[in-house]
Write a protein that holds these residues in place. Sequence first.
Motif, PDB file in Angstrom:
ATOM      1  N   ARG A   1      11.451   2.009  -8.518  1.00 33.86           N
ATOM      2  CA  ARG A   1      10.940   0.648  -8.740  1.00 33.86           C
ATOM      3  C   ARG A   1      12.043  -0.378  -8.571  1.00 33.86           C
ATOM      4  NH1 ARG A   1       9.786  -3.628  -8.645  1.00 33.86           N
ATOM      5  NH2 ARG A   1       8.228  -4.834  -9.797  1.00 33.86           N
TER       6      ARG A   1
ATOM      7  N   SER B   1      12.969  -0.702  -4.897  1.00 33.81           N
ATOM      8  CA  SER B   1      11.848  -0.892  -3.983  1.00 33.81           C
ATOM      9  C   SER B   1      12.271  -1.829  -2.850  1.00 33.81           C
ATOM     10  CB  SER B   1      10.651  -1.490  -4.715  1.00 33.81           C
ATOM     11  OG  SER B   1       9.648  -1.844  -3.790  1.00 33.81           O
TER      12      SER B   1
ATOM     13  N   ARG C   1       3.879   4.552   0.536  1.00 32.49           N
ATOM     14  CA  ARG C   1       3.756   3.369  -0.319  1.00 32.49           C
ATOM     15  C   ARG C   1       3.474   3.896  -1.723  1.00 32.49           C
ATOM     16  NH1 ARG C   1      -0.303   0.216   1.951  1.00 32.49           N
ATOM     17  NH2 ARG C   1       1.307  -0.891   3.072  1.00 32.49           N
TER      18      ARG C   1
ATOM     19  N   LEU D   1       2.484   3.094  -5.665  1.00 31.69           N
ATOM     20  CA  LEU D   1       1.873   2.146  -6.590  1.00 31.69           C
ATOM     21  C   LEU D   1       2.406   2.447  -7.993  1.00 31.69           C
ATOM     22  CD1 LEU D   1      -0.162  -0.034  -7.488  1.00 31.69           C
ATOM     23  CD2 LEU D   1      -1.893   1.764  -7.567  1.00 31.69           C
TER      24      LEU D   1
ATOM     25  N   LYS E   1       3.139  -2.695  -5.539  1.00 32.31           N
ATOM     26  CA  LYS E   1       2.673  -1.728  -4.548  1.00 32.31           C
ATOM     27  C   LYS E   1       3.019  -2.097  -3.109  1.00 32.31           C
ATOM     28  CE  LYS E   1      -1.819  -3.891  -4.113  1.00 32.31           C
ATOM     29  NZ  LYS E   1      -3.244  -3.751  -4.220  1.00 32.31           N
TER      30      LYS E   1
END
Length: 139
Positions: free
Chosen positions: A52, A55, A91, A93, A99
């Motif tokens: 995260r 990202s 990808r 989420l 996302k």
Amino acid sequence: MAVAMSAVFRRLHAAAAAQPPRLTKLALHAPKSVEVEFADGSSFHLSAEFLRVYSPAADSKIRSVGGEKVIFGRRHVGIMSAESLGNYGVRILFDDLHKTGIFTWDYLHHLGSHKFSLMRSYIKTLRKHGLSRDPQRRK
């Protein structure tokens, strides 16, 4: 002759370094991590928080602190799902509803190969700005 062989080995090594190994396995261990394995035998467990924070998306809910972009408070973020995108990436989420980041196989290999130095750098940046990996408490 030895000089020529040395040059060939340097070029081969540089070419191998420029081309990350082919992905052979991606396993989602929701909500906490993703496991990736590559053809060269390298294998990495990448935590949801780490993914995260790193990202590749432009809208990663980043806070600008002193001109530096910092994501904080994501220690307990989870992965809800992962969607394969052709032969090049995935990808993910996250449960904070982020996302838009596409993790290419090359990028996942880079993250895995540099996981410890990247995490140290992240924690150092948080400390520098008085931020925490823990989510802010609601008042």
